[in-house]
Scaffold this active site. Structure first.
Site, mmCIF file in Angstrom:
data_model
loop_
_atom_site.group_PDB
_atom_site.id
_atom_site.type_symbol
_atom_site.label_atom_id
_atom_site.label_comp_id
_atom_site.label_asym_id
_atom_site.label_seq_id
_atom_site.Cartn_x
_atom_site.Cartn_y
_atom_site.Cartn_z
ATOM 1 N N HIS A 45 37.563 39.018 42.848
ATOM 2 C CA HIS A 45 38.485 39.624 43.596
ATOM 3 C C HIS A 45 38.308 41.086 43.130
ATOM 4 O O HIS A 45 38.957 42.102 43.450
ATOM 5 C CB HIS A 45 40.026 39.259 42.949
ATOM 6 C CG HIS A 45 41.024 39.769 43.833
ATOM 7 N ND1 HIS A 45 41.204 40.675 44.533
ATOM 8 C CD2 HIS A 45 42.228 38.781 44.157
ATOM 9 C CE1 HIS A 45 42.062 40.550 45.367
ATOM 10 N NE2 HIS A 45 42.664 39.540 45.067
ATOM 11 N N ASP A 53 38.866 41.612 48.691
ATOM 12 C CA ASP A 53 40.261 41.061 48.523
ATOM 13 C C ASP A 53 40.588 39.787 49.402
ATOM 14 O O ASP A 53 39.298 39.278 50.037
ATOM 15 C CB ASP A 53 41.076 42.279 49.104
ATOM 16 C CG ASP A 53 41.011 43.604 48.339
ATOM 17 O OD1 ASP A 53 41.091 43.292 47.196
ATOM 18 O OD2 ASP A 53 41.168 44.377 48.947
#
Length: 416
Positions: free
Chosen positions: A389, A393
């Protein structure tokens, strides 16, 4: 003239290796290119060959000793070179000065007026890296130990002998050892076999250096299964050795999806993000004692048949122990399949520095409602994508899964 065998670097992330077995003993004759010992590192066993012909003059480590890359493993030369071999060992990294392990001296000593004379007079203690770490961990004063190795070198066996006797228990613990134990605790993978130890370190490094999140999705597999049967029927006669498994087709689909969503085909290492045009596809391969990830280089250039052939070859080499460091490094994205184990969804852990890893679950039989209002049976493939992450995303990972689903549900796109 004698030559030194050093711990080789078998992969980009290798920092140390473990001596697994000595094929030659001190005094044995060796021929250039002949295996002298076996080492283990990065989940890989590798023979280390003699750089020249001669006699094995020194073994600078014992079985199960861990040495850093570049540290001396052995010395080969003519039999009359033993004196020079000892000189080489004296300057080698496996020797340590007594001052590193000196007990605190309560008596106040005046500074020496002749620093050079004082330095020359210091006795040097030869000790293998593993024995050195064991001594520090157990607060053993190595000045009190008589080494049984060559030139009086202290080995793992000597430390174990002292531990068994209990004679070290009243020895004050060096402050450096205390701080190291407090800060680090037990070493990662301590006590595990070399392969499990490498896996433990890689997995802990992966979790420590990345922010991992996993998305799950099922994809209709009926068209892919039908496509697989069609291909098998067409190539079985002319190419009977090619195994067109579902995993091969999913690998091809993943490669195409990575070319559409390139940010998933990337690495983040030492503060630098690299996005690759080439797809070097890691194939997680289960062994009896662990897991290896051999790599198909430039998978974007491979046809389905070539992918199938290479996947078979690299996994067979991994399972037979024939995979070299070049085959086990350099992946930009990894796939792992637990379908044969009946697992539906799972959370794969990233290969260190990679941005994504695709987990494939077992085919699931489900009932679905058609557009005509009737109920029909269909097969679904559960997919799990773990991603970093920090780099991408959830929307990007979802975009990758959508691209992957497109190729699975319209499999003739795989041959374009």
């Amino acid at each position: 003239m004698s030559e030194t065998i050093v711990m080789p670097k078998l992969g980009m992330t290798m920092t140390e290796g473990t001596i697994t077995e000595w094929y030659k003993e001190v005094g044995d004759s060796v021929t250039k290119g002949e295996p002298v010992l076996m080492i283990s590192s990065e989940k890989l066993n590798q023979d280390v060959e003699a750089p020249c012909s001669g006699v094995l003059l020194e073994q600078l480590g014992d079985v199960e000793d861990e040495l850093k890359v570049g540290e001396a493993l052995a010395i080969i030369g003519e039999e009359d070179e033993k004196a020079s071999a000892a000189d080489k060992q004296d300057t080698n990294a496996v020797s340590v000065e007594v001052t590193e392990y000196e007990k605190p001296d309560s008596s106040a000593k005046q500074p020496s007026m002749n620093a050079k004379t004082e330095q020359t007079s210091r006795e040097r203690i030869f000790i293998t890296p593993l024995a050195r770490r064991m001594a520090k961990d157990q607060a053993i004063d190595i000045e009190t130990i008589e080494g049984s190795g060559g030139n009086g070198r202290i080995t793992k066996r000597d430390i174990e002998r002292v531990l068994a006797s209990g004679s070290f228990k009243d020895t004050p613990q060096p402050k450096e050892s205390i701080s190291q134990q407090t800060a680090a605790g037990t070493s990662i993978g301590e006590g595990l076999p070399p392969m499990r130890k490498a896996i433990a370190r890689n997995m802990r490094e992966s979790l420590a250096q990345s922010a991992q999140l996993t998305l799950h999705r099922k994809v209709d597999a009926d068209q892919l299964i039908e496509f697989q049967q069609t291909l098998r029927n067409k190539v079985s006669a002319s190419h009977p050795d090619i195994k067109l498994s579902i995993t091969v087709l999913l690998a091809r689909a993943a490669v195409l999806a990575l070319q559409e969503v390139q940010s998933m085909n990337s690495k983040y290492h030492n503060g630098q993000l690299t996005v690759y045009n080439e797809v070097h596809l890691g194939i997680a391969t289960s062994l009896d004692d662990g897991l290896l990830v051999p790599v198909i280089k430039n998978a974007q250039q491979k046809t389905i048949g070539t992918l199938a052939d290479e996947m078979k070859k690299i996994t067979e080499k991994a399972r037979s122990g024939e995979a070299g460091s070049d085959l086990l490094s350099g992946s930009t994205f990894t796939i792992t399949n637990l379908g044969a184990s009946g697992i539906e969804y799972f959370t794969p852990i990233l290969n260190p520095t990679e941005t994504g890893i695709l987990g494939i679950g077992s085919l699931q039989e489900e009932l679905a409602l058609t557009n005509e209002g009737t109920v029909t049976a269909c097969k679904k493939i559960p997919l799990s994508i773990t991603f970093d992450h920090q780099i991408v995303d959830g929307a990007t990972a979802a975009e990758f899964l959508s691209a992957l689903a497109k190729y699975i549900e319209s499999p003739y796109l795989l041959v374009l």
